[in-house]
Design an enzyme around this catalytic site. Structure first.
Site, PDB file in Angstrom:
ATOM      1  N   GLU A  51       0.871  -1.180   0.000  1.00  0.00           N
ATOM      2  CA  GLU A  51       0.000   0.000   0.000  1.00  0.00           C
ATOM      3  C   GLU A  51       0.909   1.231   0.000  1.00  0.00           C
ATOM      4  O   GLU A  51       1.612   1.487   0.983  1.00  0.00           O
ATOM      5  CB  GLU A  51      -0.923  -0.062   1.224  1.00  0.00           C
ATOM      6  CG  GLU A  51      -1.796   1.150   1.385  1.00  0.00           C
ATOM      7  CD  GLU A  51      -2.507   1.561   0.105  1.00  0.00           C
ATOM      8  OE1 GLU A  51      -3.215   0.747  -0.503  1.00  0.00           O
ATOM      9  OE2 GLU A  51      -2.334   2.739  -0.296  1.00  0.00           O
ATOM     10  N   CYS A  82       3.956  -2.441  -8.564  1.00  0.00           N
ATOM     11  CA  CYS A  82       2.645  -2.022  -8.058  1.00  0.00           C
ATOM     12  C   CYS A  82       2.766  -0.802  -7.127  1.00  0.00           C
ATOM     13  O   CYS A  82       3.039   0.286  -7.618  1.00  0.00           O
ATOM     14  CB  CYS A  82       1.931  -3.194  -7.418  1.00  0.00           C
ATOM     15  SG  CYS A  82       0.147  -2.966  -7.393  1.00  0.00           S
ATOM     16  N   ARG A 111      -3.317   5.707  -9.684  1.00  0.00           N
ATOM     17  CA  ARG A 111      -3.425   4.748  -8.581  1.00  0.00           C
ATOM     18  C   ARG A 111      -4.785   4.045  -8.626  1.00  0.00           C
ATOM     19  O   ARG A 111      -5.784   4.665  -8.977  1.00  0.00           O
ATOM     20  CB  ARG A 111      -3.283   5.539  -7.274  1.00  0.00           C
ATOM     21  CG  ARG A 111      -2.819   4.753  -6.134  1.00  0.00           C
ATOM     22  CD  ARG A 111      -2.480   5.661  -4.955  1.00  0.00           C
ATOM     23  NE  ARG A 111      -2.839   4.951  -3.762  1.00  0.00           N
ATOM     24  CZ  ARG A 111      -3.807   5.317  -2.940  1.00  0.00           C
ATOM     25  NH1 ARG A 111      -4.482   6.402  -3.128  1.00  0.00           N
ATOM     26  NH2 ARG A 111      -4.073   4.554  -1.899  1.00  0.00           N
ATOM     27  N   ARG A 141      -5.345  -4.552  -7.328  1.00  0.00           N
ATOM     28  CA  ARG A 141      -5.634  -3.109  -7.105  1.00  0.00           C
ATOM     29  C   ARG A 141      -4.489  -2.260  -7.655  1.00  0.00           C
ATOM     30  O   ARG A 141      -3.915  -1.397  -6.971  1.00  0.00           O
ATOM     31  CB  ARG A 141      -5.869  -2.842  -5.615  1.00  0.00           C
ATOM     32  CG  ARG A 141      -6.897  -1.740  -5.362  1.00  0.00           C
ATOM     33  CD  ARG A 141      -7.548  -1.872  -4.004  1.00  0.00           C
ATOM     34  NE  ARG A 141      -6.578  -1.952  -2.942  1.00  0.00           N
ATOM     35  CZ  ARG A 141      -6.070  -0.895  -2.316  1.00  0.00           C
ATOM     36  NH1 ARG A 141      -6.442   0.320  -2.651  1.00  0.00           N
ATOM     37  NH2 ARG A 141      -5.203  -1.053  -1.346  1.00  0.00           N
ATOM     38  N   HIS A 177       2.592  -8.098 -10.320  1.00  0.00           N
ATOM     39  CA  HIS A 177       3.372  -8.746  -9.254  1.00  0.00           C
ATOM     40  C   HIS A 177       4.075 -10.021  -9.741  1.00  0.00           C
ATOM     41  O   HIS A 177       3.589 -11.123  -9.459  1.00  0.00           O
ATOM     42  CB  HIS A 177       2.434  -9.150  -8.116  1.00  0.00           C
ATOM     43  CG  HIS A 177       1.908  -8.010  -7.320  1.00  0.00           C
ATOM     44  ND1 HIS A 177       2.531  -7.538  -6.197  1.00  0.00           N
ATOM     45  CD2 HIS A 177       0.801  -7.240  -7.490  1.00  0.00           C
ATOM     46  CE1 HIS A 177       1.843  -6.532  -5.691  1.00  0.00           C
ATOM     47  NE2 HIS A 177       0.789  -6.328  -6.464  1.00  0.00           N
ATOM     48  N   GLU A 179       6.521 -11.472  -8.569  1.00  0.00           N
ATOM     49  CA  GLU A 179       7.114 -12.228  -7.458  1.00  0.00           C
ATOM     50  C   GLU A 179       6.187 -13.326  -6.945  1.00  0.00           C
ATOM     51  O   GLU A 179       6.602 -14.144  -6.131  1.00  0.00           O
ATOM     52  CB  GLU A 179       7.517 -11.274  -6.315  1.00  0.00           C
ATOM     53  CG  GLU A 179       6.382 -10.638  -5.519  1.00  0.00           C
ATOM     54  CD  GLU A 179       5.663  -9.505  -6.242  1.00  0.00           C
ATOM     55  OE1 GLU A 179       5.968  -9.241  -7.420  1.00  0.00           O
ATOM     56  OE2 GLU A 179       4.766  -8.895  -5.615  1.00  0.00           O
TER      57      GLU A 179
HETATM   58  N1  GLN Z   1      -3.409   0.126  -4.564  1.00  0.00           N
HETATM   59  C1  GLN Z   1      -2.153   0.034  -3.885  1.00  0.00           C
HETATM   60  C2  GLN Z   1      -1.549   1.415  -3.641  1.00  0.00           C
HETATM   61  O1  GLN Z   1      -2.117   2.405  -3.907  1.00  0.00           O
HETATM   62  C3  GLN Z   1      -1.164  -0.827  -4.654  1.00  0.00           C
HETATM   63  C4  GLN Z   1      -1.594  -2.257  -4.627  1.00  0.00           C
HETATM   64  C5  GLN Z   1      -0.462  -3.236  -4.727  1.00  0.00           C
HETATM   65  O2  GLN Z   1       0.713  -2.908  -4.527  1.00  0.00           O
HETATM   66  N2  GLN Z   1      -0.817  -4.472  -4.967  1.00  0.00           N
HETATM   67  O3  GLN Z   1      -0.471   1.482  -3.164  1.00  0.00           O
END
Ligand code: GLN
Length: 207
Positions: A51, A82, A111, A141, A177, A179
């Site tokens: 996040e 991400c 975002r 997300r 992602h 990983e």
């Molecule tokens: N939505 C997240 C953010 O704003 C990112 C999501 C993620 O890293 N899987 O940081």
């Protein structure tokens, strides 16, 4: 004494453990980074998913922001996935109030562009610079890249045409992602960037 190149993974929040494991599988030495001193002497850095608002807050609370900016300015390879892509972006649309990024990557990132957690999805992507067929990409997300500056190459797009992997010199970022999929070719590309950087900057020792 031979100094062994080490790649750090910012470990204040998010899925840093998965990145550490995949990087070790690439034959790299790794270090989880939670304190400023742990950024010293790194030959590469990964900013993981998680996040971005929390990662931003914690890096400031732990005194990591300034040394991270210094490391970014030094030109070592940095890979953001991400939330890590958001942290690298010079400009972000739809930030939380007060949210800051580290910047460095001349892009505008949106975002949560694909919607909420329930709108997470997987898709196969052609990825410039990665051989052996499409890369299976997991989006959680995730952001997308809305605009890129002149020095930024788009490496992958979704079938709808949204840019989701970019590179600008030694900065690499993906909305997805790699990983967690078992397909480690994005990390392998990053490991090659680290090895090239180490050799060109004259650090000795096996990488
Ligand atoms: N939505 C997240 C953010 O704003 C990112 C999501 C993620 O890293 N899987 O940081």
């Amino acid at each position: 004494m031979v100094s062994l190149p080490v790649v750090g993974v910012l470990a204040v929040q998010g899925d840093f453990r998965e990145h550490l494991a995949v990087l070790e599988g690439q034959g790299l030495h790794t270090r989880a980074v939670r304190r400023p001193a742990e950024l010293e002497g790194l030959s590469g850095l990964v900013l993981p998913g998680g996040e971005s608002t929390t990662i931003d807050k914690l890096t400031r609370i732990f005194g990591l922001r300034e040394p991270l900016l210094q490391l970014l300015g030094s030109g070592v390879p940095v890979y953001g996935s991400c939330a890590g892509m958001i942290m690298l972006a010079d400009r972000v649309v739809d930030t939380a109030p007060g949210q800051q990024t580290l910047g460095g990557l001349d892009v505008t990132v949106r975002r949560n562009a694909f919607g909420r957690q329930v709108d997470s999805f997987e898709v196969d992507l052609d990825f410039t610079g990665i051989e052996g067929g499409p890369v299976h990409a997991v989006f959680i997300r995730a952001p997308w890249v809305e605009k890129v500056g002149a020095g930024v190459e788009v490496l992958a797009r979704t079938p709808e045409g949204h840019a989701v992997a970019v590179r600008q010199g030694n900065l690499l970022a993906t909305s997805f992602h790699p990983e967690i999929t078992g397909d480690h070719r994005v990390h392998s590309l990053f490991a090659a960037m680290v090895r090239t950087h180490v050799h060109s900057s004259g650090v000795s020792g096996p990488v």
